[in-house]
Design a protein around this motif. Structure first.
Motif, PDB file in Angstrom:
ATOM      1  N   LYS A 159       0.856  -1.179   0.000  1.00 47.32           N
ATOM      2  CA  LYS A 159       0.000   0.000   0.000  1.00 47.32           C
ATOM      3  C   LYS A 159       0.892   1.228   0.000  1.00 47.32           C
ATOM      4  O   LYS A 159       2.017   1.195   0.480  1.00 47.32           O
ATOM      5  CB  LYS A 159      -0.892   0.014   1.250  1.00 47.32           C
ATOM      6  CG  LYS A 159      -1.923  -1.081   1.277  1.00 47.32           C
ATOM      7  CD  LYS A 159      -2.793  -0.924   2.493  1.00 47.32           C
ATOM      8  CE  LYS A 159      -3.865  -1.984   2.527  1.00 47.32           C
ATOM      9  NZ  LYS A 159      -4.732  -1.863   3.683  1.00 47.32           N
ATOM     10  N   LYS A 160       0.345   2.293  -0.477  1.00 48.99           N
ATOM     11  CA  LYS A 160       1.088   3.549  -0.492  1.00 48.99           C
ATOM     12  C   LYS A 160       0.959   4.270   0.855  1.00 48.99           C
ATOM     13  O   LYS A 160       1.713   5.161   1.153  1.00 48.99           O
ATOM     14  CB  LYS A 160       0.571   4.452  -1.615  1.00 48.99           C
ATOM     15  CG  LYS A 160       0.675   3.819  -2.976  1.00 48.99           C
ATOM     16  CD  LYS A 160       2.061   3.936  -3.508  1.00 48.99           C
ATOM     17  CE  LYS A 160       2.077   3.374  -4.915  1.00 48.99           C
ATOM     18  NZ  LYS A 160       3.382   3.173  -5.428  1.00 48.99           N
ATOM     19  N   GLU A 161       0.009   3.835   1.673  1.00 49.90           N
ATOM     20  CA  GLU A 161      -0.231   4.496   2.958  1.00 49.90           C
ATOM     21  C   GLU A 161       0.796   4.056   3.994  1.00 49.90           C
ATOM     22  O   GLU A 161       1.418   3.017   3.873  1.00 49.90           O
ATOM     23  CB  GLU A 161      -1.634   4.137   3.465  1.00 49.90           C
ATOM     24  CG  GLU A 161      -2.733   4.508   2.494  1.00 49.90           C
ATOM     25  CD  GLU A 161      -4.072   3.938   2.933  1.00 49.90           C
ATOM     26  OE1 GLU A 161      -4.232   3.569   4.089  1.00 49.90           O
ATOM     27  OE2 GLU A 161      -4.955   3.863   2.070  1.00 49.90           O
ATOM     28  N   ASN A 162       0.940   4.857   5.033  1.00 47.59           N
ATOM     29  CA  ASN A 162       1.824   4.500   6.136  1.00 47.59           C
ATOM     30  C   ASN A 162       1.062   3.634   7.124  1.00 47.59           C
ATOM     31  O   ASN A 162       0.016   4.042   7.621  1.00 47.59           O
ATOM     32  CB  ASN A 162       2.337   5.757   6.852  1.00 47.59           C
ATOM     33  CG  ASN A 162       3.236   6.582   5.965  1.00 47.59           C
ATOM     34  OD1 ASN A 162       3.933   6.032   5.116  1.00 47.59           O
ATOM     35  ND2 ASN A 162       3.215   7.885   6.138  1.00 47.59           N
TER      36      ASN A 162
END
Length: 144
Positions: A88-91
């Motif tokens: 995912k690109k999220e943290n």
């Protein structure tokens, strides 16, 4: 040189102290090395007039990854929850999921017909139904 005297070796002493600290940390916090964990699922075992029923909670496991064996009046449940890699690109700040093996051996309270056992897996609960072996009726015998 007198007997009983030894040469002080500072590096071996430092290594001994380091090993002792590692052992203490491993005992207190657990080893940081990846280990294979085996989880025993919560179960419920009860009898109906015809069957022995076992419910086992195994959430997050695919039914293809569950193996059930009935032998000698024991039920052996094995499963494996596999880690699914997803980028995912999220943290991600925290991820608390269990991955590893699930295993439980359950003794049965009565004799059963293992070849007629059936299982169903729905909403993380595995239900196993095993027909009871018909037992002989009690007969009183007169002594002559």
């Amino acid at each position: 040189m007198r007997k009983g005297l030894s040469i002080w070796q500072p590096f071996s002493e430092i290594e001994r102290v380091r090993r002792e600290f590692d052992r203490l940390f491993d005992e207190f916090f657990g080893s940081i090395e990846p280990k294979e964990y085996i989880f025993a699922p919560a179960i419920e075992v009860y009898e109906t007039d015809k069957d022995v029923v076992i419910n086992a909670e195994i959430p997050g496991v695919k039914k293809e990854d569950i193996e059930i064996t009935v032998k000698d009046n024991f039920v052996h449940i094995k499963a494996e929850k596999k880690e699914e890699k997803e980028e995912k690109k999220e943290n991600v700040h925290r991820l608390e999921r269990f991955y590893g093996k699930v295993e439980r051996i359950i003794p049965l309270p009565v004799d059963v017909k293992s070849e007629e056992a059936k299982a169903e897996y729905k909403d993380g609960v595995l239900e196993i139904r095993i027909p009871k072996e018909k037992t002989s009726k009690e007969t009183k015998i007169k002594i002559s």
